[in-house]
Design a protein around this motif. Structure first.
Motif, short mmCIF file in Angstrom:
data_model
loop_
_atom_site.label_atom_id
_atom_site.label_comp_id
_atom_site.label_asym_id
_atom_site.label_seq_id
_atom_site.Cartn_x
_atom_site.Cartn_y
_atom_site.Cartn_z
N ASN A 1 1.51 10.82 2.95
CA ASN A 1 -0.17 10.54 2.68
C ASN A 1 -0.87 10.82 3.72
OD1 ASN A 1 -0.89 9.00 -0.08
ND2 ASN A 1 1.06 8.26 0.32
N ILE A 2 -0.44 10.84 4.78
CA ILE A 2 -1.13 11.32 5.92
C ILE A 2 -1.38 12.83 5.72
CG2 ILE A 2 -1.03 12.04 8.61
CD1 ILE A 2 0.66 9.11 8.75
N LEU A 3 -0.38 13.47 5.58
CA LEU A 3 -0.42 14.92 5.40
C LEU A 3 -1.43 15.29 4.19
CD1 LEU A 3 3.30 15.99 5.57
CD2 LEU A 3 1.53 16.45 7.18
N TYR A 4 -1.44 14.39 3.07
CA TYR A 4 -2.23 14.79 1.84
C TYR A 4 -3.73 14.17 2.64
CZ TYR A 4 -4.12 14.56 -2.84
OH TYR A 4 -4.99 14.71 -3.95
N TYR A 5 -3.77 13.29 3.27
CA TYR A 5 -5.37 12.87 3.50
C TYR A 5 -5.97 13.95 4.12
CZ TYR A 5 -8.87 10.05 5.32
OH TYR A 5 -10.10 9.30 5.91
N PHE A 6 -5.29 14.14 5.00
CA PHE A 6 -5.88 15.56 5.97
C PHE A 6 -5.78 16.73 5.46
CE2 PHE A 6 -5.12 11.92 9.14
CZ PHE A 6 -6.40 11.79 9.61
N HIS A 9 0.75 -1.14 0.05
CA HIS A 9 -0.04 -0.02 -0.11
C HIS A 9 0.97 1.30 -0.04
CE1 HIS A 9 -3.65 -2.40 0.55
NE2 HIS A 9 -3.06 -2.90 1.41
N PHE A 10 2.00 1.22 0.69
CA PHE A 10 3.06 2.25 0.66
C PHE A 10 4.36 1.91 0.58
CE2 PHE A 10 -1.00 3.40 3.20
CZ PHE A 10 -1.35 4.54 2.71
N LYS A 11 5.29 2.89 -0.09
CA LYS A 11 6.50 2.55 -0.37
C LYS A 11 7.65 2.44 0.81
CE LYS A 11 6.84 5.92 -3.37
NZ LYS A 11 7.07 6.83 -4.29
N ASN A 12 7.20 3.27 1.85
CA ASN A 12 8.25 3.49 2.95
C ASN A 12 7.44 4.26 4.00
OD1 ASN A 12 8.66 5.91 2.10
ND2 ASN A 12 10.29 5.27 0.77
N LYS A 13 8.19 4.70 4.98
CA LYS A 13 7.42 5.33 6.16
C LYS A 13 7.39 6.91 5.63
CE LYS A 13 9.09 7.25 10.62
NZ LYS A 13 10.23 7.00 11.90
N ASN A 14 8.19 7.43 4.95
CA ASN A 14 7.97 8.74 4.25
C ASN A 14 6.68 8.92 3.50
OD1 ASN A 14 10.03 9.76 5.66
ND2 ASN A 14 11.33 10.23 3.88
N ASP A 15 6.49 7.55 2.75
CA ASP A 15 5.40 7.69 1.86
C ASP A 15 3.93 7.64 2.81
OD1 ASP A 15 4.00 7.41 -0.55
OD2 ASP A 15 3.73 5.30 -0.49
N ILE A 16 4.19 6.80 3.82
CA ILE A 16 3.00 6.88 4.68
C ILE A 16 2.77 8.25 4.96
CG2 ILE A 16 2.19 5.96 7.06
CD1 ILE A 16 3.81 3.56 6.46
N THR A 28 5.23 17.94 14.20
CA THR A 28 6.34 17.22 13.69
C THR A 28 6.97 17.65 12.36
OG1 THR A 28 4.79 15.70 12.23
CG2 THR A 28 5.32 14.96 14.65
N ASP A 29 6.64 19.02 12.10
CA ASP A 29 7.25 19.83 11.02
C ASP A 29 8.83 19.61 11.13
OD1 ASP A 29 6.92 21.36 13.06
OD2 ASP A 29 6.89 23.26 11.85
N LYS A 56 12.27 16.19 1.82
CA LYS A 56 12.05 17.12 0.66
C LYS A 56 10.43 17.10 0.28
CE LYS A 56 13.12 18.78 -3.87
NZ LYS A 56 13.71 18.65 -5.38
N ASP A 57 10.08 15.96 -0.03
CA ASP A 57 8.51 15.44 -0.21
C ASP A 57 7.60 16.06 0.89
OD1 ASP A 57 9.19 14.82 -2.77
OD2 ASP A 57 9.01 12.80 -2.37
N LEU A 58 8.31 15.70 2.18
CA LEU A 58 7.16 15.96 3.29
C LEU A 58 7.24 17.39 3.60
CD1 LEU A 58 8.43 13.02 5.41
CD2 LEU A 58 6.26 13.28 4.43
N ASN A 59 8.51 18.02 3.46
CA ASN A 59 8.76 19.46 3.67
C ASN A 59 7.71 20.22 2.66
OD1 ASN A 59 9.82 21.60 5.13
ND2 ASN A 59 10.98 22.15 3.29
N GLN A 60 7.64 19.81 1.30
CA GLN A 60 7.02 20.54 0.21
C GLN A 60 5.53 20.46 0.72
OE1 GLN A 60 8.27 18.63 -3.58
NE2 GLN A 60 9.79 20.13 -3.52
#
Length: 194
Positions: free
Chosen positions: A56-61, A46-53, A106-107, A114-118
């Motif tokens: 997707n948490i950030l995106y979902y909410f 369902h997800f590539k790795n921890k960062n992908d999870i 958790t910022d 990079k992806d999370l920060n963006q």
């Protein structure tokens, strides 16, 4: 807009709970696997790795929040009513889902990813833009003080909300968020009102 499966949402919610209970450093596929009762390889389907999870948490909410905000923004409420409604919507959502506050603060962890920060930057800029537009309209309509710069008023509002929510989390949710939130919002509205 991305669609999530039931299993993906289950993984995201369990991840948020782990982060809330024991910190982002303890969000591992092993802990997630134990919590949900599925194998680690099943998580990777369902997800590539921890960062992908996390992304997707950030995106979902983020999408859920933006959708709710869009309804408020497009309403015929006054600018001050919109600000009050937006604040109370955020406060009410966090009061119902305390574990989400763990993600908001958790910022620092996201800074080097990079992806999370963006995504954090995208969500933050959306909030700033939204509030700034409301304040500008309120100033034009002579509802909000227009002798102060819009940008500073916007940052003051968002900074107040952030500090308020962070205090609630740091004090282990020890005060009534809704009751204190209403008081804070009323004070902010009083300060903004022309």
């Amino acid at each position: 807009m991305k669609e999530f499966t039931k299993r993906q949402i289950e993984i995201l919610m369990a991840s948020v709970e782990i982060i809330s209970d024991s910190g982002i450093q303890n969000l591992t596929t092993r802990n997630l696997s134990d919590k949900i009762g599925i194998s680690v390889p099943a998580i990777y389907r369902h997800f590539k790795n921890k960062n992908d999870i996390l992304l997707n948490i950030l995106y979902y909410f983020g999408i859920k929040i933006e959708k709710g905000f869009s309804e408020i923004i497009s309403s015929d409420m006054s600018s001050l009513e919109k600000i009050e409604k937006l604040f109370m919507t955020q406060i009410t959502n966090l009061n119902k889902n305390k574990c989400l506050s763990a993600i908001i603060f958790t910022d620092e962890y996201f800074k080097n990813e990079k992806d999370l920060n963006q995504e954090i930057v995208r969500i933050t800029m959306f909030n700033i833009s939204m509030y700034q537009d409301i304040i500008e309209k309120g100033q034009r309509d002579l509802e909000i003080k227009n002798d102060l710069p819009t940008k500073q008023l916007t940052l003051m509002l968002l900074g107040s909300l952030h500090a308020f929510l962070k205090t609630w989390r740091m004090l282990d949710y020890s005060f009534d968020l809704l009751e204190e939130g209403e008081k804070m919002v009323k004070t902010l509205i009083f300060l903004l009102k022309k």
